[in-house]
Design a protein around this motif. Structure first.
Motif, PDB file in Angstrom:
ATOM      1  N   HIS A  92       0.907  -1.217  -0.009  1.00  0.00           N
ATOM      2  CA  HIS A  92       0.032  -0.049  -0.167  1.00  0.00           C
ATOM      3  C   HIS A  92       0.709   1.312   0.245  1.00  0.00           C
ATOM      4  O   HIS A  92       0.699   2.212  -0.845  1.00  0.00           O
ATOM      5  CB  HIS A  92      -1.130  -0.041   1.288  1.00  0.00           C
ATOM      6  CG  HIS A  92      -2.066   0.786   1.055  1.00  0.00           C
ATOM      7  ND1 HIS A  92      -2.141   1.945   1.827  1.00  0.00           N
ATOM      8  CD2 HIS A  92      -3.193   0.880   0.517  1.00  0.00           C
ATOM      9  CE1 HIS A  92      -3.390   2.728   1.677  1.00  0.00           C
ATOM     10  NE2 HIS A  92      -3.779   1.986   0.547  1.00  0.00           N
ATOM     11  N   LYS A  96       0.886   4.095  -2.876  1.00  0.00           N
ATOM     12  CA  LYS A  96       0.639   5.510  -2.834  1.00  0.00           C
ATOM     13  C   LYS A  96       1.621   6.372  -3.342  1.00  0.00           C
ATOM     14  O   LYS A  96       1.186   7.363  -4.071  1.00  0.00           O
ATOM     15  CB  LYS A  96       0.621   5.757  -1.169  1.00  0.00           C
ATOM     16  CG  LYS A  96       0.288   7.140  -0.910  1.00  0.00           C
ATOM     17  CD  LYS A  96       0.201   7.466   0.566  1.00  0.00           C
ATOM     18  CE  LYS A  96      -0.014   9.039   0.773  1.00  0.00           C
ATOM     19  NZ  LYS A  96      -0.099   9.568   2.103  1.00  0.00           N
ATOM     20  N   ASP A 106      -3.219  12.577  -3.445  1.00  0.00           N
ATOM     21  CA  ASP A 106      -4.602  12.148  -2.468  1.00  0.00           C
ATOM     22  C   ASP A 106      -5.635  13.082  -2.685  1.00  0.00           C
ATOM     23  O   ASP A 106      -5.573  14.190  -2.869  1.00  0.00           O
ATOM     24  CB  ASP A 106      -3.900  12.326  -1.001  1.00  0.00           C
ATOM     25  CG  ASP A 106      -2.691  11.479  -0.549  1.00  0.00           C
ATOM     26  OD1 ASP A 106      -2.394  10.548  -1.363  1.00  0.00           O
ATOM     27  OD2 ASP A 106      -2.346  11.471   0.711  1.00  0.00           O
ATOM     28  N   ARG A 109      -7.967  10.457   2.573  1.00  0.00           N
ATOM     29  CA  ARG A 109      -7.084   9.602   3.429  1.00  0.00           C
ATOM     30  C   ARG A 109      -7.780   9.423   4.531  1.00  0.00           C
ATOM     31  O   ARG A 109      -8.256  10.415   5.204  1.00  0.00           O
ATOM     32  CB  ARG A 109      -5.867   9.771   3.231  1.00  0.00           C
ATOM     33  CG  ARG A 109      -5.200  10.954   4.108  1.00  0.00           C
ATOM     34  CD  ARG A 109      -3.756  11.244   3.865  1.00  0.00           C
ATOM     35  NE  ARG A 109      -3.283  12.478   4.323  1.00  0.00           N
ATOM     36  CZ  ARG A 109      -3.404  13.554   4.000  1.00  0.00           C
ATOM     37  NH1 ARG A 109      -4.080  13.863   2.662  1.00  0.00           N
ATOM     38  NH2 ARG A 109      -3.040  14.632   4.695  1.00  0.00           N
ATOM     39  N   LEU A 115      -7.294   5.274   1.146  1.00  0.00           N
ATOM     40  CA  LEU A 115      -7.017   6.208   0.404  1.00  0.00           C
ATOM     41  C   LEU A 115      -7.471   6.333  -1.165  1.00  0.00           C
ATOM     42  O   LEU A 115      -7.687   5.302  -1.522  1.00  0.00           O
ATOM     43  CB  LEU A 115      -5.239   5.942   0.160  1.00  0.00           C
ATOM     44  CG  LEU A 115      -4.409   6.649  -1.045  1.00  0.00           C
ATOM     45  CD1 LEU A 115      -4.629   8.106  -0.610  1.00  0.00           C
ATOM     46  CD2 LEU A 115      -3.316   5.968  -1.372  1.00  0.00           C
TER      47      LEU A 115
END
Length: 156
Positions: A92, A96, A106, A109, A115
């Motif tokens: 993860h 990201k 983003d 989140r 996210l």
């Protein structure tokens, strides 16, 4: 690993959305759950929300519906209900960073590990952590996942 497993739709009325999409696509639904969380939007503002959400039964591809929350990142997007595509990822944190490198910063989140990133064309994606068990969604995990199996559905 990345595998699409759901699309997320923000509907103005959850019961009506379940009825309409259920009839349209022949879907049945898991029990509605309430996810209370604090999410941070793309501008750094915090939003305390109680999100009423459900997923379709069957799969492995699922439809996620939630009661839209105006004034938050979970509002109905301009132009329709479509909100994001969710897919599985093994790492993860690395995903990201990969999304940020691709120009998908983003959008929202929240802990633990939620996210949603937004990229060109307002496309929103949700990398979903294969290392985080979500018992009511176990049947939607890839078969080679340690969490794949029979879902433990809430009884509310």
């Amino acid at each position: 690993m990345s595998r699409i497993w759901h699309i997320g739709l923000a509907v103005p009325d959850l019961e009506r959305g379940m009825a309409e999409f259920g009839t349209l696509f022949g879907l049945t639904w898991r029990p509605v759950v309430v996810r209370s969380m604090t999410m941070t939007d793309e501008h750094g503002a915090a939003h305390d929300v109680d999100c009423h959400v459900t997923f379709s039964l069957g799969g492995p591809f699922a439809v996620e519906l939630w009661q839209a929350l105006p004034g938050t990142p979970l509002a109905t997007p301009p132009g329709g209900y479509f909100h994001h595509v969710g897919y599985w990822t093994d790492d993860h944190a690395a995903e990201k960073q990969r999304l940020a490198d691709l120009g998908y910063p983003d959008f929202l989140r929240s802990e633990p590990g939620l996210l949603i990133a937004r990229g060109p064309g307002n496309v929103r994606v949700e990398p979903c952590d294969l290392g985080r068990d979500q018992p009511y969604l176990r049947d939607l995990y890839p078969p080679d996942s340690p969490y794949f199996g029979t879902p433990q559905l809430p009884t509310n």
